[in-house]
Scaffold this active site. Structure first.
Site, mmCIF file in Angstrom:
data_model
loop_
_atom_site.group_PDB
_atom_site.id
_atom_site.type_symbol
_atom_site.label_atom_id
_atom_site.label_comp_id
_atom_site.label_asym_id
_atom_site.label_seq_id
_atom_site.Cartn_x
_atom_site.Cartn_y
_atom_site.Cartn_z
ATOM 1 N N GLY A 231 0.793 -1.228 0.000
ATOM 2 C CA GLY A 231 0.000 0.000 0.000
ATOM 3 C C GLY A 231 0.821 1.271 0.000
ATOM 4 N N ARG A 313 -5.798 2.905 -15.361
ATOM 5 C CA ARG A 313 -6.008 3.542 -14.053
ATOM 6 C C ARG A 313 -6.858 4.811 -14.098
ATOM 7 N NH1 ARG A 313 -2.640 5.271 -10.907
ATOM 8 N NH2 ARG A 313 -3.497 4.283 -9.046
ATOM 9 N N TYR A 317 -10.179 4.347 -11.927
ATOM 10 C CA TYR A 317 -10.227 4.951 -10.579
ATOM 11 C C TYR A 317 -10.164 6.472 -10.624
ATOM 12 C CZ TYR A 317 -7.871 0.372 -10.004
ATOM 13 O OH TYR A 317 -7.480 -0.932 -10.085
ATOM 14 N N CYS A 345 -13.342 3.135 -28.259
ATOM 15 C CA CYS A 345 -14.697 3.616 -28.530
ATOM 16 C C CYS A 345 -15.539 3.747 -27.278
ATOM 17 C CB CYS A 345 -15.370 2.685 -29.524
ATOM 18 S SG CYS A 345 -14.980 3.169 -31.187
ATOM 19 N N GLU A 346 -15.105 4.561 -26.349
ATOM 20 C CA GLU A 346 -15.903 4.861 -25.156
ATOM 21 C C GLU A 346 -15.581 6.286 -24.746
ATOM 22 O OE1 GLU A 346 -16.492 2.232 -21.947
ATOM 23 O OE2 GLU A 346 -15.968 0.438 -23.097
#
Ligand code: LLP
Length: 426
Positions: A231, A313, A317, A345-346
């Protein structure tokens, strides 16, 4: 604000003896470029985090499993965790021995548990049901347990991996049942592990969870491994001067905690951390090419070949990655607010939103900083796009290929009805 937007990579001589343009001319675009010196430095930071006997840094392979990078990580003296047969394969290719691999499993098949118990020195299971499966399969063997401290942390809800709202770990409420299963199958509990979440810049939750784990460990005399998870964050906002994690302070507090535990309990086993991102994030810059620019309403879009299939990423997020611009010519580029997008295509295919950057034009290159962790590792073939190549700039400042780009034949090869090799038809 910035005379050029290359100050960060320049300061590290990140690309060695070749310019981003030369790299793309030679290896194609998009391209993950890794820097060996940066990787080695980050390995050492982690390896030296706590100064107490038995302290071990265990690299979390999921962040980046390229075997050439894993080899360097091994040379630096880290061991590694794996969580799939593929990750174990990459570790073996990189020369890790069984003794240097810890398997941290989550909802895996009996077959996979069996394989892990053969290929890895330690297997951690994270539910009573998986403990039962392991016991039936491998009675008498040693096992580690992933516990859930009830405290989570992370940069996004999707990467918080402890606490009530997550699927991970065994809760203390289930410890009695857990002991019962251990007894029934004659399993030997050798260690406990946890991972509270990904990307902390403030050490307090990590240290709090570490103290909890040590308290829990007191109830399990005889264990030899206490694994605090990963982390450890990195500063993604480099051009805004974001400060790195204060490892001096964290290391001192962590050392005091571990040393205190040793002294009090006489524990002389291992203390393990499992960093992924911290080790590999900063050693890569992802290069892409600007193919189109356009204004849509108030927004200037910089269209590149860096879709979310290459780096997921930001899409997944809303993660921030700094962007550099390497202009294709010497013309003066005024700074302006621009949004860097990919070729998928988004409409969510946005890499960097509303950034003040030198004016980008067709043919320029962009560099996405801190792309080494969960970059290539999370790339995909969505839209039947090819996953990129990876190169490593070594100590000699030369770049060499460490993963070739996918080819159209690779895409075809998995479909038995259409495989390119005629012998596959038999
Ligand atoms: N150990 C375990 C059991 C883990 O699940 C993870 C990460 C790590 C260690 C390493 O965590 P790190 O030191 O890298 O934070 N794809 C997300 C991150 C997901 C992390 C999943 N588990 C991202 O791109 O931010």
């Amino acid at each position: 604000m910035y005379p050029s937007r290359t100050a960060y990579s320049d300061s590290l001589n990140f690309f060695g003896d070749q310019s981003p343009g030369e790299l793309v001319a030679r290896f194609g675009s998009p391209l993950y470029v890794y820097n060996e010196a940066v990787l080695r430095r980050r390995c050492r930071d982690m390896k030296n985090l706590a100064r107490v006997p038995g302290f071990v840094a265990c690299y979390s392979t999921k962040a980046n499993g390229n075997p050439s990078l894993l080899r360097i990580i091994r040379e630096e003296g880290l061991i590694a965790d794996a969580m799939s047969p593929g990750e174990m394969l990459m570790l073996r290719l990189a020369g890790f021995s069984r003794e240097q691999i810890c398997y941290v499993s989550n909802n895996v098949s009996a077959r996979e548990l069996e394989l892990a118990s053969v290929e890895a020195a330690h297997v951690s299971v994270d539910s009573l049901s998986q403990l039962e499966s392991f016991g039936r399969l491998r009675p008498g063997l040693s096992v580690m347990l992933r516990v859930n401290p009830g405290i989570g942390a992370g940069h996004h809800a999707k990467v918080v991996t402890a606490g009530k709202d997550t699927k991970f770990g065994i809760s203390p409420d289930d410890f009695a049942q857990m002991r019962d299963i251990l007894r029934r199958h004659d399993l030997r509990l050798v260690g406990i592990n946890q991972h509270v979440g990904s990307l902390f810049m403030d050490a307090a939750p990590f240290l709090e969870a570490a103290a909890w784990l040590l308290d829990t460990a007191r109830d399990f005399p005889g264990i030899r491994l206490i694994d605090f998870g990963g982390g450890f964050g990195i500063p993604y906002r480099k051009y805004e001067g974001e400060k790195p994690l204060d490892l001096e302070e964290l290391g001192a507090k962590f050392t005091a905690l571990l040393a205190g535990y040793r002294k009090e309990t006489g524990y002389d086993g291992q203390f393990i951390i499992e960093p992924g991102r911290y080790v590999t994030a900063e050693c890569a810059i992802l290069l892409g090419t600007v193919h189109a620019v356009k204004n849509n309403g108030p927004t200037r879009y910089v269209g590149t070949d860096l879709g979310f299939t290459i780096l997921a990423r930001p899409m997944m997020y809303d993660s921030f990655h700094d962007v550099e611009l390497y202009p294709a010519d010497d013309t003066r580029r005024p700074n302006m607010v621009q949004t860097v997008v990919g070729n998928i295509c988004e409409s969510g295919d946005i890499l960097a939103k509303d950034r003040e950057l030198p004016e980008a034009r067709e043919g320029d290159l962009v560099g996405v900083l801190d792309a080494g962790a969960y970059g290539m590792a999370m790339s995909s073939n969505y839209n039947q796009r090819l996953r990129p190549a990876e190169v490593l700039v070594g100590g000699d400042a030369q770049a060499r290929l460490i993963r070739r780009r996918d080819s159209l034949e690779d895409l075809q090869a998995v479909y038995p009805d259409h495989a390119p090799d005629p012998s596959a038809e038999a």
